[in-house]
Design a protein around this motif. Structure first.
Motif, PDB file in Angstrom:
ATOM      1  N   LEU A 156       0.638  -1.305   0.049  1.00 25.32           N
ATOM      2  CA  LEU A 156       0.060  -0.027   0.196  1.00 25.32           C
ATOM      3  C   LEU A 156       0.830   1.274  -0.119  1.00 25.32           C
ATOM      4  O   LEU A 156       1.977   1.211   0.747  1.00 25.32           O
ATOM      5  CB  LEU A 156      -0.931  -0.047   1.240  1.00 25.32           C
ATOM      6  N   GLY A 157       0.326   2.166  -0.671  1.00 24.98           N
ATOM      7  CA  GLY A 157       1.402   3.315  -0.941  1.00 24.98           C
ATOM      8  C   GLY A 157       0.536   4.586  -1.504  1.00 24.98           C
ATOM      9  O   GLY A 157      -0.607   4.672  -1.672  1.00 24.98           O
ATOM     10  N   THR A 158       1.223   5.593  -1.697  1.00 30.00           N
ATOM     11  CA  THR A 158       0.921   6.683  -2.139  1.00 30.00           C
ATOM     12  C   THR A 158       1.739   7.243  -3.227  1.00 30.00           C
ATOM     13  O   THR A 158       2.922   7.240  -3.267  1.00 30.00           O
ATOM     14  CB  THR A 158       1.056   8.193  -1.222  1.00 30.00           C
ATOM     15  N   VAL A 159       1.032   7.846  -4.285  1.00 29.52           N
ATOM     16  CA  VAL A 159       1.766   8.595  -5.509  1.00 29.52           C
ATOM     17  C   VAL A 159       1.517   9.860  -5.669  1.00 29.52           C
ATOM     18  O   VAL A 159       0.333  10.364  -5.676  1.00 29.52           O
ATOM     19  CB  VAL A 159       1.295   7.682  -6.697  1.00 29.52           C
ATOM     20  N   ARG A 160       2.603  10.546  -5.845  1.00 35.07           N
ATOM     21  CA  ARG A 160       2.418  12.177  -5.800  1.00 35.07           C
ATOM     22  C   ARG A 160       3.030  12.852  -7.162  1.00 35.07           C
ATOM     23  O   ARG A 160       4.126  12.191  -7.528  1.00 35.07           O
ATOM     24  CB  ARG A 160       3.221  12.819  -4.682  1.00 35.07           C
TER      25      ARG A 160
END
Length: 212
Positions: free
Chosen positions: A74-78
């Motif tokens: 699970l992660g975030t993409v900016r």
């Protein structure tokens, strides 16, 4: 920045830790996916259009001596530019597919778009800056030279109406350390509220002077 949520599921084949060649190690493959994604950013994405991909949570495995057959990342993409953001889901899936296919694993990529990046209106930003400088003096106004890869849902308003987002300094002048947002000791100097209200009110006043 635009902030999107990323879920990657790696599906391998379980086996005994003493005989890894008889299994498909989902944990090892997941590590290769993470490394490849990070390396690929620096070699396949335009460095003038930054992308940040951070995996913040990993779930997988059942016991120390058993090869894991499934791992969830699970992660975030900016990202800052809409064109770059539009290409990221396919770009990520191609990399995940390439790694998984190389080692015989299956995969699933779930990409959910969150808030878009903040796109300030140039005219209103200039008006806001000059209004703040007139109200408080130019020494009280700082122009931020670089964008932030933090996210802000104010961007959704800007998709419907032109506007400008500014940061209000809320630190205490007499303190050596002002702890940042999200820090457990974060605290604000509430006199900054007056600064913010006057800045917004004077900017609105000058805006209606110019458009009326």
């Amino acid at each position: 920045a635009a902030a999107d949520d990323l879920e990657i599921i790696i599906m391998g084949e379980s086996g005994h830790g003493a005989r890894p060649h008889e299994a498909i190690d989902a944990i090892w493959i997941a590590s290769q996916v993470i490394i490849t994604l990070q390396q690929a950013i620096s070699r396949t994405q335009n460095p003038l259009r930054p992308v940040v991909l951070s995996i913040g949570k990993i779930n997988g495995g059942r016991a120390p001596n058993i090869i894991a057959d499934k791992v969830q990342l699970l992660g975030t993409v900016r990202s800052l530019h809409p064109e770059t953001r539009a290409n990221l889901p396919n770009w990520i899936e191609r990399i995940v597919a390439s790694v998984c296919n190389s080692y015989g694993a299956k995969y699933q990529v779930n990409y959910r778009q969150g808030v878009p990046s903040v796109q300030n209106d140039y005219f209103l930003t200039q008006l806001l800056q000059s209004s703040a400088e007139e109200a408080w003096g130019s020494d009280r106004v700082q122009v931020l030279p670089e964008p932030s890869l933090g996210a802000e849902d104010f961007s959704v308003y800007l998709e419907r109406s032109p506007g400008s987002m500014f940061r209000l300094g809320v630190g205490f002048k007499d303190r050596v350390i002002n702890y940042p947002l999200h820090h457990p000791q974060f605290e604000i100097d509430e006199s900054a509220i007056v600064t913010g209200v006057v800045t917004m009110a004077y900017t609105a006043y000058r805006y209606w002077q110019q458009v009326s």
